[in-house]
Design an enzyme around this catalytic site. Structure first.
Site, PDB file in Angstrom:
ATOM      1  N   GLU A   1     -30.774  10.807 -29.047  1.00 36.12           N
ATOM      2  CA  GLU A   1     -29.944   9.614 -29.176  1.00 36.12           C
ATOM      3  C   GLU A   1     -28.793   9.954 -30.105  1.00 36.12           C
ATOM      4  O   GLU A   1     -29.011  10.470 -31.212  1.00 36.12           O
ATOM      5  CB  GLU A   1     -30.711   8.406 -29.743  1.00 36.12           C
ATOM      6  CG  GLU A   1     -29.817   7.169 -29.784  1.00 36.12           C
ATOM      7  CD  GLU A   1     -30.420   5.932 -30.458  1.00 36.12           C
ATOM      8  OE1 GLU A   1     -29.796   4.874 -30.402  1.00 36.12           O
ATOM      9  OE2 GLU A   1     -31.505   6.041 -31.055  1.00 36.12           O
TER      10      GLU A   1
ATOM     11  N   THR B   1     -32.564  -2.073 -29.718  1.00 34.70           N
ATOM     12  CA  THR B   1     -32.021  -1.414 -30.908  1.00 34.70           C
ATOM     13  C   THR B   1     -31.726  -2.491 -31.955  1.00 34.70           C
ATOM     14  O   THR B   1     -31.769  -3.692 -31.655  1.00 34.70           O
ATOM     15  CB  THR B   1     -30.717  -0.656 -30.567  1.00 34.70           C
ATOM     16  OG1 THR B   1     -29.639  -1.588 -30.502  1.00 34.70           O
ATOM     17  CG2 THR B   1     -30.824   0.098 -29.247  1.00 34.70           C
ATOM     18  N   GLU B   2     -31.376  -2.054 -33.166  1.00 29.86           N
ATOM     19  CA  GLU B   2     -31.029  -3.033 -34.206  1.00 29.86           C
ATOM     20  C   GLU B   2     -29.847  -3.895 -33.758  1.00 29.86           C
ATOM     21  O   GLU B   2     -29.859  -5.116 -33.889  1.00 29.86           O
ATOM     22  CB  GLU B   2     -30.665  -2.340 -35.529  1.00 29.86           C
ATOM     23  CG  GLU B   2     -31.846  -1.864 -36.341  1.00 29.86           C
ATOM     24  CD  GLU B   2     -32.104  -0.373 -36.180  1.00 29.86           C
ATOM     25  OE1 GLU B   2     -31.571   0.237 -35.224  1.00 29.86           O
ATOM     26  OE2 GLU B   2     -32.856   0.179 -37.010  1.00 29.86           O
TER      27      GLU B   2
ATOM     28  N   ASP C   1     -21.753  15.054 -36.966  1.00 30.32           N
ATOM     29  CA  ASP C   1     -20.850  14.380 -36.027  1.00 30.32           C
ATOM     30  C   ASP C   1     -21.120  14.965 -34.646  1.00 30.32           C
ATOM     31  O   ASP C   1     -21.125  16.181 -34.467  1.00 30.32           O
ATOM     32  CB  ASP C   1     -19.395  14.641 -36.445  1.00 30.32           C
ATOM     33  CG  ASP C   1     -18.428  13.774 -35.660  1.00 30.32           C
ATOM     34  OD1 ASP C   1     -18.603  13.657 -34.413  1.00 30.32           O
ATOM     35  OD2 ASP C   1     -17.509  13.213 -36.267  1.00 30.32           O
TER      36      ASP C   1
ATOM     37  N   ASP D   1     -22.853  -4.254 -26.121  1.00 34.27           N
ATOM     38  CA  ASP D   1     -22.499  -5.665 -25.862  1.00 34.27           C
ATOM     39  C   ASP D   1     -20.984  -5.799 -25.768  1.00 34.27           C
ATOM     40  O   ASP D   1     -20.482  -6.917 -25.662  1.00 34.27           O
ATOM     41  CB  ASP D   1     -23.020  -6.573 -26.987  1.00 34.27           C
ATOM     42  CG  ASP D   1     -22.225  -6.385 -28.260  1.00 34.27           C
ATOM     43  OD1 ASP D   1     -21.942  -5.217 -28.617  1.00 34.27           O
ATOM     44  OD2 ASP D   1     -21.848  -7.381 -28.901  1.00 34.27           O
TER      45      ASP D   1
ATOM     46  N   GLU E   1     -28.777  -4.398 -30.727  1.00 30.06           N
ATOM     47  CA  GLU E   1     -29.133  -5.202 -29.542  1.00 30.06           C
ATOM     48  C   GLU E   1     -29.812  -6.503 -29.972  1.00 30.06           C
ATOM     49  O   GLU E   1     -29.518  -7.571 -29.429  1.00 30.06           O
ATOM     50  CB  GLU E   1     -30.054  -4.373 -28.641  1.00 30.06           C
ATOM     51  CG  GLU E   1     -30.366  -5.018 -27.313  1.00 30.06           C
ATOM     52  CD  GLU E   1     -31.111  -4.057 -26.384  1.00 30.06           C
ATOM     53  OE1 GLU E   1     -31.267  -2.871 -26.744  1.00 30.06           O
ATOM     54  OE2 GLU E   1     -31.535  -4.497 -25.310  1.00 30.06           O
TER      55      GLU E   1
ATOM     56  N   ASP F   1     -19.842   2.978 -31.425  1.00 35.55           N
ATOM     57  CA  ASP F   1     -18.650   2.384 -32.046  1.00 35.55           C
ATOM     58  C   ASP F   1     -17.530   2.265 -31.015  1.00 35.55           C
ATOM     59  O   ASP F   1     -17.258   3.216 -30.282  1.00 35.55           O
ATOM     60  CB  ASP F   1     -18.183   3.248 -33.227  1.00 35.55           C
ATOM     61  CG  ASP F   1     -19.214   3.260 -34.355  1.00 35.55           C
ATOM     62  OD1 ASP F   1     -19.949   2.269 -34.481  1.00 35.55           O
ATOM     63  OD2 ASP F   1     -19.283   4.262 -35.091  1.00 35.55           O
TER      64      ASP F   1
HETATM   65  N1  SAM Z   1     -27.629   2.842 -32.110  1.00 40.45           N
HETATM   66  C1  SAM Z   1     -27.821   1.904 -33.193  1.00 40.45           C
HETATM   67  C2  SAM Z   1     -28.095   0.528 -32.655  1.00 40.45           C
HETATM   68  O1  SAM Z   1     -27.881   0.296 -31.458  1.00 40.45           O
HETATM   69  O2  SAM Z   1     -28.561  -0.315 -33.429  1.00 40.45           O
HETATM   70  C3  SAM Z   1     -26.608   1.917 -34.167  1.00 40.45           C
HETATM   71  C4  SAM Z   1     -25.323   1.403 -33.576  1.00 40.45           C
HETATM   72  S1  SAM Z   1     -23.940   1.572 -34.716  1.00 40.45           S
HETATM   73  C5  SAM Z   1     -22.776   0.458 -34.107  1.00 40.45           C
HETATM   74  C6  SAM Z   1     -23.254   3.117 -34.216  1.00 40.45           C
HETATM   75  C7  SAM Z   1     -23.821   4.292 -34.974  1.00 40.45           C
HETATM   76  O3  SAM Z   1     -23.324   5.489 -34.397  1.00 40.45           O
HETATM   77  C8  SAM Z   1     -23.428   4.308 -36.429  1.00 40.45           C
HETATM   78  O4  SAM Z   1     -24.577   4.488 -37.225  1.00 40.45           O
HETATM   79  C9  SAM Z   1     -22.464   5.493 -36.521  1.00 40.45           C
HETATM   80  O5  SAM Z   1     -22.499   6.121 -37.787  1.00 40.45           O
HETATM   81  C10 SAM Z   1     -22.966   6.389 -35.429  1.00 40.45           C
HETATM   82  N2  SAM Z   1     -21.943   7.291 -34.872  1.00 40.45           N
HETATM   83  C11 SAM Z   1     -20.735   6.917 -34.400  1.00 40.45           C
HETATM   84  N3  SAM Z   1     -20.037   7.989 -33.974  1.00 40.45           N
HETATM   85  C12 SAM Z   1     -20.839   9.067 -34.185  1.00 40.45           C
HETATM   86  C13 SAM Z   1     -20.673  10.452 -33.977  1.00 40.45           C
HETATM   87  N4  SAM Z   1     -19.537  10.959 -33.478  1.00 40.45           N
HETATM   88  N5  SAM Z   1     -21.700  11.282 -34.301  1.00 40.45           N
HETATM   89  C14 SAM Z   1     -22.841  10.774 -34.829  1.00 40.45           C
HETATM   90  N6  SAM Z   1     -23.047   9.473 -35.071  1.00 40.45           N
HETATM   91  C15 SAM Z   1     -22.069   8.624 -34.755  1.00 40.45           C
END
Ligand code: SAM
Length: 212
Positions: free
Chosen positions: A43, A192-193, A95, A153, A195, A117
């Site tokens: 994931e 997910t959190e 990353d 969403d 969601e 994001d």
């Molecule tokens: N997947 C979780 C959920 O659905 O509850 C978290 C969603 S949160 C909006 C997006 C997560 O993706 C953040 O914790 C962010 O730090 C991580 N993220 C965004 N771009 C990333 C990247 N290029 N590499 C690793 N993590 C990334």
């Protein structure tokens, strides 16, 4: 996620046995980390790990790797693993742009992108995890019969993801614009959190599963 002030998260991560500290060392050898030949699913942007921990609990015959960019967020997943250790789950703090340095061709069976994001500015489109630039990376590391499952969403991000999927030559196996009212696609769904939060506000959840 308001976790910016968690002190010492980098130190905890550096010492955690649940985190693979030098992931490039295992390129092509991830099965050594798990000490078995089971398939590996990842994931990307796992956040605090709720989805992946439940998925790993339900599927002990599959190995899972959670990738998260931010230490303060990953720390929460580590704390959960300390309470409920899962031998088929490990984490990487990185990353995802570097993903091809970490996994070999075809080494990954499935990729999950959950509530990625949105990066709303056009000039940041290539940072979106379902972008064609990321699909090209996933194309390298996914097995021939591999799948990408993406939930969000965010309607604009989902529409963008569909344009990118088509442009990159991927095919849709399944798709819905209202996951929580789609009986077939909802079967076995793990929230997910994000969601929980956004479906709780009444937002529809979009999902696709793609392959090539
Ligand atoms: N997947 C979780 C959920 O659905 O509850 C978290 C969603 S949160 C909006 C997006 C997560 O993706 C953040 O914790 C962010 O730090 C991580 N993220 C965004 N771009 C990333 C990247 N290029 N590499 C690793 N993590 C990334």
């Amino acid at each position: 996620m308001r976790l910016r002030n968690v002190t010492g998260s980098r130190e905890v991560i550096a010492e955690s046995r649940f985190v693979v500290q030098e992931p490039t060392m295992y390129k092509g050898r991830w099965n050594e980390v798990f000490d078995n030949e089971n398939p590996i699913q990842i994931e990307i942007g796992m956040g605090k790990g709720q989805f992946l921990m439940e998925l790993a609990t339900r599927n002990p015959e599959i190995n899972f790797i959670g990738i998260e960019k931010y230490s303060t967020v990953l720390l929460r997943a580590i704390q959960k693993m300390e309470v409920q250790e899962l031998t088929n789950l490990r984490f990487i703090r990185m990353d995802a742009e570097e993903i091809c340095a970490v996994f070999n061709c075809g080494e990954i069976a499935k990729i999950y992108l959950n509530f990625s994001d949105p990066w709303p500015k056009d000039r940041h489109a290539k940072r979106r995890l379902p972008s064609r630039q990321f699909l090209a990376r996933y194309n390298q590391i996914l097995a021939a019969d591999g799948r990408i499952a993406f939930k969000t969403d965010n309607a604009a991000l989902f529409d963008f993801a569909l344009v990118e999927q088509e442009a990159a030559g991927w095919k849709i196996e399944a798709m819905t614009r209202d996951l929580h009212h789609d009986k077939k696609m909802l079967a076995g769904n793990i929230m997910t959190e994000y969601e929980e939060k956004f479906s709780g506000l009444g937002n529809p959840i979009y999902k696709y599963i793609i392959y090539r």
